[in-house]
Write a protein that holds these residues in place. Structure first.
Motif, PDB file in Angstrom:
ATOM      1  N   TYR A  29       8.117   3.232 -26.732  1.00 52.46           N
ATOM      2  CA  TYR A  29       9.063   4.194 -27.258  1.00 52.46           C
ATOM      3  C   TYR A  29      10.411   4.096 -26.325  1.00 52.46           C
ATOM      4  O   TYR A  29      11.607   4.606 -26.997  1.00 52.46           O
ATOM      5  N   VAL A  30      10.427   3.695 -25.051  1.00 56.66           N
ATOM      6  CA  VAL A  30      11.598   3.530 -24.557  1.00 56.66           C
ATOM      7  C   VAL A  30      12.374   2.358 -25.022  1.00 56.66           C
ATOM      8  O   VAL A  30      13.673   2.526 -25.119  1.00 56.66           O
ATOM      9  N   ILE A  53      17.867   8.140 -22.093  1.00 55.45           N
ATOM     10  CA  ILE A  53      16.268   7.519 -22.198  1.00 55.45           C
ATOM     11  C   ILE A  53      15.712   8.504 -21.163  1.00 55.45           C
ATOM     12  O   ILE A  53      14.696   9.068 -21.437  1.00 55.45           O
ATOM     13  N   ASN A  71       8.401   8.428 -29.630  1.00 52.39           N
ATOM     14  CA  ASN A  71       8.017   9.316 -28.525  1.00 52.39           C
ATOM     15  C   ASN A  71       6.961  10.306 -29.074  1.00 52.39           C
ATOM     16  O   ASN A  71       7.286  10.931 -29.979  1.00 52.39           O
ATOM     17  N   ASN A  98       7.532  13.243 -20.842  1.00 54.56           N
ATOM     18  CA  ASN A  98       6.247  12.397 -20.999  1.00 54.56           C
ATOM     19  C   ASN A  98       5.676  12.194 -19.433  1.00 54.56           C
ATOM     20  O   ASN A  98       4.475  12.486 -19.267  1.00 54.56           O
ATOM     21  N   ALA A 133      13.917   3.610 -28.063  1.00 53.24           N
ATOM     22  CA  ALA A 133      15.266   4.300 -27.844  1.00 53.24           C
ATOM     23  C   ALA A 133      16.443   3.379 -27.401  1.00 53.24           C
ATOM     24  O   ALA A 133      17.293   3.659 -27.899  1.00 53.24           O
ATOM     25  N   HIS A 136      13.612  11.351 -23.180  1.00 53.71           N
ATOM     26  CA  HIS A 136      12.360  10.714 -23.563  1.00 53.71           C
ATOM     27  C   HIS A 136      11.400  10.553 -22.361  1.00 53.71           C
ATOM     28  O   HIS A 136      10.335  11.019 -22.614  1.00 53.71           O
ATOM     29  N   VAL A 137      12.007  10.096 -21.425  1.00 56.66           N
ATOM     30  CA  VAL A 137      10.709   9.788 -20.359  1.00 56.66           C
ATOM     31  C   VAL A 137      10.364  10.956 -19.355  1.00 56.66           C
ATOM     32  O   VAL A 137       9.101  11.133 -19.294  1.00 56.66           O
ATOM     33  N   GLN A 145       5.916   5.189 -17.479  1.00 55.76           N
ATOM     34  CA  GLN A 145       6.407   5.664 -18.937  1.00 55.76           C
ATOM     35  C   GLN A 145       7.698   4.898 -19.404  1.00 55.76           C
ATOM     36  O   GLN A 145       7.870   4.565 -20.612  1.00 55.76           O
ATOM     37  N   TYR A 199       4.815  15.763 -35.809  1.00 59.53           N
ATOM     38  CA  TYR A 199       4.957  14.859 -34.509  1.00 59.53           C
ATOM     39  C   TYR A 199       4.356  13.400 -34.979  1.00 59.53           C
ATOM     40  O   TYR A 199       3.449  13.456 -35.896  1.00 59.53           O
ATOM     41  N   GLN A 237      13.856  12.587 -33.877  1.00 59.77           N
ATOM     42  CA  GLN A 237      14.045  11.197 -33.374  1.00 59.77           C
ATOM     43  C   GLN A 237      14.955  10.246 -34.418  1.00 59.77           C
ATOM     44  O   GLN A 237      15.705   9.508 -33.960  1.00 59.77           O
ATOM     45  N   THR A 261       3.167   3.726 -30.995  1.00 55.60           N
ATOM     46  CA  THR A 261       3.716   3.794 -29.694  1.00 55.60           C
ATOM     47  C   THR A 261       5.038   3.677 -29.585  1.00 55.60           C
ATOM     48  O   THR A 261       5.792   3.804 -28.631  1.00 55.60           O
TER      49      THR A 261
END
Lengths: 276, 561, 328
Positions: C226-227, C240, B127, C248, C230, C244-245, C221, B174, B135, B124
């Motif tokens: 993962y945020v 971000i 991303n 998703n 980041a 990223h967000v 999200q 991924y 990444q 998790t």
């Protein structure tokens, strides 16, 4: 639990306002025969009287009282929305519960059904159903229920599938409980809140569908309805805009208040979401 | 910076050189206070905490859930979930600069480049929609001005360093396409690519299997020595502490209760709380044999086989078959406890669920006290179910949240025809047996702690007076001190009621403490079985040896007080 | 995702899976329409002013309506499978000719609506979520809640009242100004002007839905691990959000858009009726009242095929956005 639910619900201002307006709509609709005695189709005065004159909302092209039509039409909308939802939610919950609990062929059949209803233009299908059964309140309720149950069934199925894997359900199986006891006493109470929320939002959708059917001339010919009033008034849009505007605002506000109440119920049932 | 100490010093405390008072601290947290929101159960997540990290040093911050150890890590990084949790006082000095006073822009320059972080769950934390390569590259790209080719060379070199085989493939992959261990290696590569002075590791091995955990711990230690990084390592596991720490800080309810070298804290703890925590860590030494082989066989499993057909993707109908349990044979005598040990995916839980018929097996038979349960239909099985009961892993998921405790315990007997008042009365007695206050009978599960819920789950299983109790990881969701209490309770009840038990665990320490015999599972097969003491002393199968060698802190014997 | 042979196999398999569903829709509607009171013969005879029963019987025989239901059904299915949708006796034209003439306008309206509602929904949801609990978020959210509760046909009439009757900016009804005999770009421009109001009307509800979904998904999200990663890398909040967000958060909206194609096509019946848009929905409506069941069945068949194709296209978009979805 119920007490804190109410407190959370009422603290949510849009939901409280929605509930207040909804209560108002229900009172006016149920009291329509008292407030506006007589046939809402009856002619009371000159046609095309503008609103806020002799009659609160004016008169239509035949001289019928629009305010009386709104009050009586509310009965139709609320009744159709409520009954269709009850039918759809009951059927959808039952089938979704069995499909989610047992998986296997019943699940396959259900999934084909929902696929079917995702592929067919549902509103067109509802039109055909009403036309075949000839328009009446019963046939409209049935048509709306027929096109509305699959999403509920899908929702309940998903909830059941997830909850079935929860350990307390596994424990209930280990204890030797019957499937019926597990489905109705262990799982159902735990998945009731999303069903209630989906149901309350469905009342709003059902009212919109009923209005659209009536607008197209597929309403119950013996019952006044908001959609019918808009359909009848559309030819006079240029000169008498209120014929269409007023019933539309009635629909909009009623549906809006139901949605606000539904969301308020959702937020109050899932207080975690609001601490974001 | 001083020369790296000899790598020979694997365990048991760091060399004095790195702890010298004269060396300037890399990171100094001074009097840190972090406030919790008003609705929390206490005022401060961290109170008046001071801690130092020297260059080339691993400091483990250890504590149970709610101790504030993760909050500390995030406060240093400036990653607290504002505005609810925020710093109210103190300093975080890094290179002479107070990070708590730094501007957001300055903090962004520090994060990643100077202080990097890795997390518990790499799945998790990455991303899901971006490749691993992208990444990692992003980390370089936002901090450095480098050409694409240079960036790539640097990334590939680091992937080699974290020992990811086939780095080219990993770069294109991924997150969901590689294993948990590979993901954590990739996270480590991402964290170290800019050669940060400090690495903050928040439970980085907790979500991993024990053999992978051992590899990742060794990797972190190796890279730390090589790059002379200061590592702040957050963990709840004293075994991991023994494996990796130079210095140890013990936290409880946001307060630092003890700090010292690893040798001091692990072997001669001063504070009462540290002592109680260490006392709760099960020793890896197996218990003495408690039972004889003369008892009759209660459970007999023959040729148990289960293969899962799994859809490969959401949209796909293609079925892939995954064998979960392959022709397993088991026998369990009355009063014995058999430990089923193995890593995740080894099939141990599936096997238990096939025995108890929560999952329908493809083949195989289960005989319980002479009755062939596998010959019965689901309906016919129902009255026999009371003979096998189960205790589940998740203390929050295993109790129906809408029933009171006494209802939960009584529902089994009521289902099997016991009169309601009698069942309720008996449920209250059981509460005492599992050492819960009988006054708690009419409360709902959410009002109890994890350990108390597990006790309720045990009482529910015992209410049917089962012949066999299946315990599926019953303590792995619990803090170590609570874990010790629940294990003790299970052992007491087992001895008192002469219970036969199938005990599933991934934790060899727990298995050593509870089980008379163990069966080691791997990829759906039992690779070795025997009395616990014998298997621990002289493992026959290479996989058993690998498992035993991977137990964190296996050479540390927790002192007893 | 590359458009490799695997994707081709996936597309073929998806289409094959849709065949039973489409046939099911045709069969069910066929049987339902058998229950309807009256048929094309009675309607024609009625229009002819109470024709004698012999004439009705003669018409039935000509249309094949005198045969047993199951024979008619099998015959019809056989024809459909060879892509022969039969003959509309009411319009004296093959069904396929009639339908194909209406397909263009419907596709135009559907495509414009799908595009407008998804794009605007995503944009508005993004604008709301990046300014959560500010006036911008509140205005967008309130507008979405209101649009979500508005009846389509009514807002269509109100838009006509405002933009066509009062302001005279846009044409009231139809798809083009037929008597102007526009050609080339003039014609395109004319059609575009006619397209605006129907598209806005039909998009409004879906746009509101996607706005709300997008906002919720963005906030959802934002709380993901993962945020935090980041942020720990030193990314700015802006990066971000956009790197990223956003991607998703778009995923659930795309899924929803795919699911709702069928409902969108249904909604177009009403909108076409309000704006006299010459599409399939209007044709369906007319054919129902003329008891022109061949034509109605043909429309159901074609719209089911249309939904299947659009669904597939949406799923391919999803496939390109989400690497976790595997086509094999």
């Amino acid at each position: 639990m119920p007490q804190s639910f109410w407190r959370r619900f009422i603290r949510n201002r849009p939901a409280a306002v929605g509930l207040a307006f909804l209560v108002f709509v229900v009172v006016v609709s149920l009291g329509a025969p008292l407030f506006f005695a007589g046939d809402p189709f009856g002619i009371v005065g000159k046609p095309f009287l503008p609103p806020f004159g002799a009659y609160l909302f004016g008169t239509d092209s035949l001289g019928r009282d629009i305010a009386a039509g709104i009050a009586h039409g509310g009965r139709t909308s609320l009744m159709v929305g409520l009954v269709a939802t009850i039918v759809a939610v009951s059927v959808g919950t039952l089938l979704g519960a069995f499909a989610g609990f047992y998986r296997g062929w019943i699940d396959d059949v259900l999934m084909r059904f929902t696929e079917f209803f995702q592929t067919i233009p549902t509103f067109l299908f509802a039109i055909v159903l009403v036309a075949i059964m000839s328009p009446s309140r019963a046939s409209i309720v049935l048509a709306i229920a027929v096109i509305s149950w699959p999403p509920i069934a899908r929702l309940v199925r998903g909830q059941f599938m997830a909850t079935r894997e929860r350990e307390f359900v596994q424990a209930a199986i280990c204890l030797g409980m019957t499937d019926a006891a597990i489905i109705f006493r262990q799982i159902l109470p735990n998945v009731l809140s999303p069903i209630i929320v989906a149901g309350s939002l469905m009342v709003a959708t059902a009212i919109l569908i009923e209005a659209a059917l009536a607008f197209l001339g597929l309403g119950d010919p013996n019952a006044m309805s908001w959609g019918f009033m808009i359909g009848a008034g559309r030819s006079f849009l240029r000169d008498a805009w209120w014929l269409c505007a007023i019933p539309g605002i009635a629909i909009l506000l009623t549906v809006l208040s139901i949605n606000l109440v539904g969301e308020g119920v959702n937020d109050a049932l899932n207080p975690r979401l609001r601490t974001l | 910076m001083s020369t790296p100490p000899a790598a020979a010093n694997g365990r048991g405390g760091p060399p004095a050189a790195t702890n010298g008072v004269d060396e300037p601290a890399l990171l100094a947290v001074q009097g840190l206070n972090v406030a919790l929101p008003a609705w929390a159960d206490r005022e401060r997540a961290v109170s008046d905490l001071s801690i130092q990290l020297l260059p080339n040093q691993i400091v483990c911050v250890v504590g149970e859930s709610g101790s504030g150890k993760s909050v500390l890590a995030r406060a240093i990084m400036g990653l607290l979930p504002a505005p609810h949790v925020h710093v109210t006082g103190g300093r975080v000095l890094f290179d002479g600069e107070d990070l708590l006073q730094a501007t957001p822009g300055r903090m962004r320059a520090v994060r990643g480049a100077r202080i990097a972080m890795i997390f518990q769950e790499p799945m998790t934390a990455l991303n899901p929609l971006m490749t691993i390569g992208w990444q990692i590259e992003e980390m370089v790209e936002i901090h450095l001005v480098l050409g694409a080719r240079e960036r790539r060379a640097r990334i590939l070199a680091l992937l080699e360093e974290v020992r990811l085989a086939d780095p080219e493939r990993i770069l294109r992959a991924y997150p969901h396409e590689i294993s948990g261990g590979q993901r954590q290696r990739a996270m480590i590569a991402m964290a170290l690519i800019l050669e940060p002075a400090i690495l903050i590791a928040d439970e980085p091995t907790t979500a991993l299997d024990v053999t992978t955990q051992a590899q990742i711990l060794a990797l972190i230690k190796e890279l730390q020595r090589k790059h002379q990084t200061g590592v702040l390592f957050i963990t709840h596991d004293f075994g991991v502490v023994a494996e990796i720490a130079d210095h140890v800080a013990v936290m409880r309810h946001g307060v630092l209760v003890e700090i010292g070298t690893a040798a001091q804290v692990l072997n001669a703890p001063q504070h009462e709380y540290t002592r109680s925590l260490i006392a709760a860590v099960p020793a890896l030494a197996p218990r003495a044999k408690r039972v004889t082989d003369a008892a009759p066989v209660v459970l007999e499993v023959r040729g148990m086989t289960k293969t899962f057909a799994s859809g490969a993707g959401w949209f796909s109908r293609a079925r892939r078959s995954v064998p979960a349990v392959k022709a397993v044979e088991l026998a369990l005598r009355r009063g014995h406890t058999l430990g089923l040990v193995g890593e995740s995916g080894s099939g141990k839980s599936t096997l238990a669920r096939c025995i108890i018929r929560l999952i329908e097996p493809d083949a195989g038979s289960v005989r319980l006290a002479g009755i062939d349960l596998s010959a019965l239909t689901r309906r016919e099985l129902r009255p026999h179910r009371k003979h096998i009961q189960m205790v589940f892993q998740d203390p929050f998921g295993s109790l129906n949240p809408r029933m009171t405790v006494v209802q939960l315990i009584a529902q089994g007997p009521i289902t099997h025809g016991v009169a309601v008042p009698e069942a309720l009365a008996r449920a209250r007695e059981l509460l005492q047996l599992v050492r819960l206050d009988p006054a708690a009978a009419d409360r709902f599960p959410h009002e109890f702690s994890g350990g108390q819920r597990q006790r309720i789950g045990i009482a529910r299983a015992l209410a049917l007076k089962p012949l066999l109790l299946v315990a599926d990881e019953p303590v792995s969701a619990l803090d170590v001190s609570v874990q010790a209490q629940v294990l003790q309770l299970l052992a007491d009840i087992r001895d008192r009621l002469e219970l036969t038990m199938l005990f599933i665990t991934h934790d060899l320490r727990v298995a050593a403490q509870v089980c008379d015999e163990i069966a080691v599972m791997r990829q759906g097969e039992i690779v070795e079985t025997g009395p616990t003491a014998a298997v621990f002393a002289d493992p026959q199968h290479p996989y058993t040896r690998e498992l035993l060698a991977a137990v964190p802190g296996r050479n540390w014997v927790p002192p007893r007080f | 995702m590359a458009l490799g042979p695997k994707t081709a196999v996936y597309i073929v398999r998806r289409l094959a899976q849709a065949v039973p569903v489409v046939i099911g829709i045709v069969v069910l509607n066929f049987l339902l329409l058998q229950l309807a009171p009256g048929d094309a013969a009675t309607v024609l005879a009625g229009e002819a002013g109470g024709a004698p029963p012999e004439y009705v019987a003669q018409l039935r025989e000509r249309f094949g309506l005198d045969r047993p239901t199951h024979v008619q059904l099998l015959l019809y299915l056989k024809n459909v499978l060879s892509l022969d949708l039969g003959y509309s006796f009411r319009n004296s034209m093959p069904v396929s000719t009639l339908i194909l003439g209406r397909l263009g306008p419907t596709l135009l309206l559907m495509g414009a609506t799908l595009l407008a509602s998804v794009l605007c929904g995503v944009l508005l949801g993004l604008l709301a979520a990046t300014a959560v609990n500010t006036w911008r978020d509140r205005v967008i959210s309130v507008a979405a809640v209101i649009a979500y509760a508005t009846p389509l046909f009514w807002i269509g009439l109100m838009l006509i009242l405002l933009f066509s009757i009062k302001l005279e900016w846009l044409p009231t009804t139809g798809m083009e100004d037929v008597v102007a005999f526009n050609e080339g770009w003039d014609r395109v421009l004319d059609i575009a002007r006619h397209l605006v109001l129907p598209t806005v009307t039909l998009s409004l509800f879906y746009m509101a839905l996607y706005t709300r979904m997008m906002r919720a998904a963005m906030l959802d999200q934002r709380g993901m691990d993962y945020v935090v990663t980041a942020r720990s890398k030193g990314l700015s909040e802006r990066l971000i959000t956009y790197r990223h967000v956003l991607r998703n958060a778009v995923l659930p909206v795309v899924t929803m858009a795919g699911v709702q194609v069928g409902s969108l096509l249904g909604g177009s019946v009403v909108v076409e009726s309000v704006f006299a848009w010459p599409g399939l929905g209007q044709l369906a409506f007319q054919s129902l009242f003329a008891r022109d069941f061949n034509l109605l069945l043909g429309i159901f068949f074609l719209s089911a095929c249309l939904v299947v194709l659009v669904n597939l296209a949406v799923d391919l978009v999803y496939l390109a956005l989400d690497p976790r979805i595997n086509v094999d």
